[in-house]
Every structure is written in structure tokens, then in C-alpha cells.
Design an enzyme around this catalytic site. Structure first.
Site, short mmCIF file in Angstrom:
data_model
loop_
_atom_site.label_atom_id
_atom_site.label_comp_id
_atom_site.label_asym_id
_atom_site.label_seq_id
_atom_site.Cartn_x
_atom_site.Cartn_y
_atom_site.Cartn_z
N TYR A 53 3.22 2.19 -4.94
CA TYR A 53 3.97 3.10 -5.82
C TYR A 53 5.09 2.36 -6.56
O TYR A 53 5.26 2.53 -7.77
CB TYR A 53 4.56 4.23 -4.98
CG TYR A 53 5.07 5.42 -5.75
CD1 TYR A 53 4.31 6.58 -5.85
CD2 TYR A 53 6.32 5.42 -6.35
CE1 TYR A 53 4.78 7.70 -6.53
CE2 TYR A 53 6.80 6.52 -7.04
CZ TYR A 53 6.02 7.67 -7.13
OH TYR A 53 6.50 8.76 -7.82
N GLY A 92 -3.50 -0.34 -2.51
CA GLY A 92 -4.05 0.99 -2.75
C GLY A 92 -3.41 2.02 -1.85
O GLY A 92 -2.18 2.15 -1.84
N ALA A 131 0.83 -1.21 0.00
CA ALA A 131 0.00 0.00 0.00
C ALA A 131 0.86 1.25 0.00
O ALA A 131 2.00 1.23 0.45
CB ALA A 131 -0.93 -0.01 1.21
N SER A 132 0.28 2.33 -0.51
CA SER A 132 0.94 3.62 -0.58
C SER A 132 2.30 3.48 -1.29
O SER A 132 2.33 3.18 -2.47
CB SER A 132 1.08 4.24 0.81
OG SER A 132 1.18 5.65 0.71
N GLY A 133 3.42 3.66 -0.58
CA GLY A 133 4.72 3.49 -1.24
C GLY A 133 4.92 2.08 -1.78
O GLY A 133 5.60 1.88 -2.79
#
Length: 315
Positions: free
Chosen positions: A112, A129, A107-109
Site C-alpha cells: 500500500y 501483493g 505485502a498488504s500495507g
């Protein structure tokens, strides 16, 4: 020496009898909070994902002529925005098929560094996500005052103390951080939309820090397939032009520590792990709180981060 070689082989080291010919799939593991620099065993034995370590592993796989495809195995709640972007950039210059495989959390990073893959796999229960930005810093002046520690800062310029932990953001500093967060959020959503081949407006409706299960992520187009690491490796074979039944060797990167490296390794890191192990038996809650505090302190070394702003404990 024969005994040493046997022990090293038993502990996962190199063996002279291993056939080093033939095609390989490189599996690069990114497990833990994402930080700048080298991967490390942090406070009380917690592991971190260092951008330098992962970039070196990706480059090694990309330059190895026997490696035909690369799988990035991600199990991370995110971390440093800069470190995440450096890893993402490296994935975009790979000359070989690149597949992402998500573990429990990406998630997040963590999302990414995965979003630029040709194909993204996740388990139905994967937490993913969290396309968003967290900003802030740890202001500890009140704590220092309570324990009788006096600090003084000398600043020149209204925003010179923006990184200082001795006080809260001023209005001017908060504006700077907010603008920085908006810029990073714009980069995140734009790159994610490009990687998922969807309009930015649609991606932004799925962003805003919203968290999804792997099944929900597939329904919304944030990943491609539900599957295991084995499924991701088979897909990497196909993208490399190989049949799924073709036997290939798996190159694990970064290279795992073998028995003798662990035996003769970093004594300070061993002490931290030993202390954490002892404390966990006496006060497991204290160890978890200490690890979380250390991660937050490292993540907010800069005021903007790609990290989930909460913890999930799934039982």
C-alpha cells in the site's frame, strides 16, 4: 574530544570532513509492521514502522533543496490500515521523483505505501501483493476466566463495546466491521489500480489477498522492474534528470542512531532487547511467539488492518 569524534565517525555519525555539498538521493527505510505514531522497538526488541516517523522523514527529504529524488525502501508485511493510508497520502504530495524499492517482504500495507511510486522495484524472491483487508480483534475473556481474572464492562449503545477485548463481536458489531472492511478494501483496490494504471476490474482479479513473488508481480503489472536498491537509486537519478554515472550522496532517513545515542538511549528499550536476547538463547520459539502476539495486539488495536493473514518462513 578527538577520541569521541573518531568513535562517532566509526559508528556512522557525522564528520566535519564530509563534503556536505552536492546533490543527494534520500533513502527512507520502512522496516517492520506498520503502526500509528512513532517508530519504536517493541516487545522483545521487535521493530515497528511508525507512520509519524516515516511522514516526518518524507517531509524532511521533500523540503531539503539538495535532495533531488526519494527512494522508499520497504520491508514490511503491513499493519495498521490508518497508518498505511497516512504514509501513502504523504507520498502523493511529494514534489520530487519518488521510487519504491521492496526488500524481502512488501505485502498488504507494505504494498500500500509503495503503490503510489513512479517506479516500483522488487527482487525476484520478494513477497508482495496481498492486496486485501484483515478484520477482527483479540477476545481474551476466556483466557482471563481460566487464570481467575474477573472483568466487568459497562456499555451504552449496541456497538459501544466494539473495540472491547472482553467478548466476541455481536451480530450488529460484526456488520459494522464488515462494512468497514469492504470500504477499506474498495479504497485499497481503487488506489492500487490508479497507481498501476490498470482498470479496477483487472486489479481486483489480482487482489483478494493473493500473494506473489517479485517475478510474478512484474508479470502481472504490480511492480515495474526486478532489481536491487542500487537499481532503484539509479532510476531515481534518471527521473531527477541525472546520468546514472553521476555521483550523489545518499541521505538515510529516518536518521540512524549513532554510537552515543545508543549508549545513552532508552533504558527500557535496552532492557527489552537484553531480555529478548537472553530468552532467545534459551527458548527461541517462545520469543518468536511473543513477538507475533505483541504485533497482533498492536495491529488489532483497531478492527481493520492491511496485513498478511499468515507468516511465511522461507528457507
Amino acid at each position: 574530544m578527538g577520541f569521541f569524534k573518531l568513535m562517532q565517525a566509526m559508528m556512522g555519525g557525522e564528520s566535519s570532513s564530509v563534503d556536505k555539498r552536492g546533490k543527494k538521493i534520500a533513502v527512507v527505510y520502512a522496516v517492520g509492521p506498520i503502526m500509528s505514531g512513532k517508530s519504536d522497538s517493541g516487545f522483545m526488541g521487535s521493530e515497528t514502522v511508525g507512520s509519524t516517523t516515516i511522514i516526518e522523514a518524507l517531509r524532511k527529504a521533500n523540503e531539503d533543496k539538495q535532495v533531488v529524488a526519494i527512494v522508499l525502501r520497504v520491508d514490511s508485511p503491513g499493519g495498521s490500515a490508518l497508518a498505511s493510508d497516512l504514509i501513502w497520502h504523504e507520498t502523493q504530495v511529494l514534489k520530487k521523483p519518488f521510487v519504491a524499492s521492496m526488500g524481502d517482504v512488501a505485502a498488504s500495507g507494505g504494498y500500500y505505501i509503495s503503490m503510489g511510486a513512479k517506479k516500483i522495484f522488487a527482487a525476484p524472491s520478494t513477497i508482495t501483493g496481498s492486496i486485501g483487508v484483515v478484520g477482527g480483534k483479540l477476545a481474551v475473556k476466556g483466557l482471563l476466566d481460566k487464570v481467575g481474572i474477573t472483568t466487568e464492562t459497562i456499555e451504552r449503545g449496541k456497538n459501544s463495546g466494539i473495540f472491547s477485548s472482553s467478548g466476541k463481536f455481536t451480530d450488529s458489531q460484526r456488520e459494522v466491521v464488515t462494512n468497514m472492511m469492504q470500504d477499506m478494501y474498495g479504497q485499497f483496490t481503487t488506489k492500487a489500480a490508479k497507481g498501476r494504471n490498470m482498470p479496477v476490474e483487472k486489479l481486483r482479479k489480482l487482489a483478494g489477498g493473493r500473494v506473489y513473488s517479485g517475478r510474478q508481480a512484474k508479470e502481472n503489472g504490480l511492480i515495474d522492474e526486478l532489481g536491487t536498491l542500487h537499481d532503484a537509486i539509479n532510476e531515481a537519478k534518471k527521473l531527477a534528470g541525472l546520468d546514472s554515472s553521476t555521483t550523489v550522496r545518499i541521505e538515510v532517513l529516518p536518521e540512524p542512531t549513532n554510537f552515543f545515542e545508543a549508549l545513552l538511549g532508552d533504558l527500557e528499550a535496552e532492557k527489552e532487547v537484553s531480555v529478548a536476547s537472553g530468552l532467545e538463547k534459551l527458548a527461541p520459539e517462545l520469543v518468536r511467539i511473543g513477538q507475533k502476539a505483541a504485533r497482533l495486539r498492536a495491529i488489532f488495536d483497531r478492527p481493520v488492518a492491511f496485513v498478511m493473514p499468515f507468516d511465511l518462513d522461507i528457507r
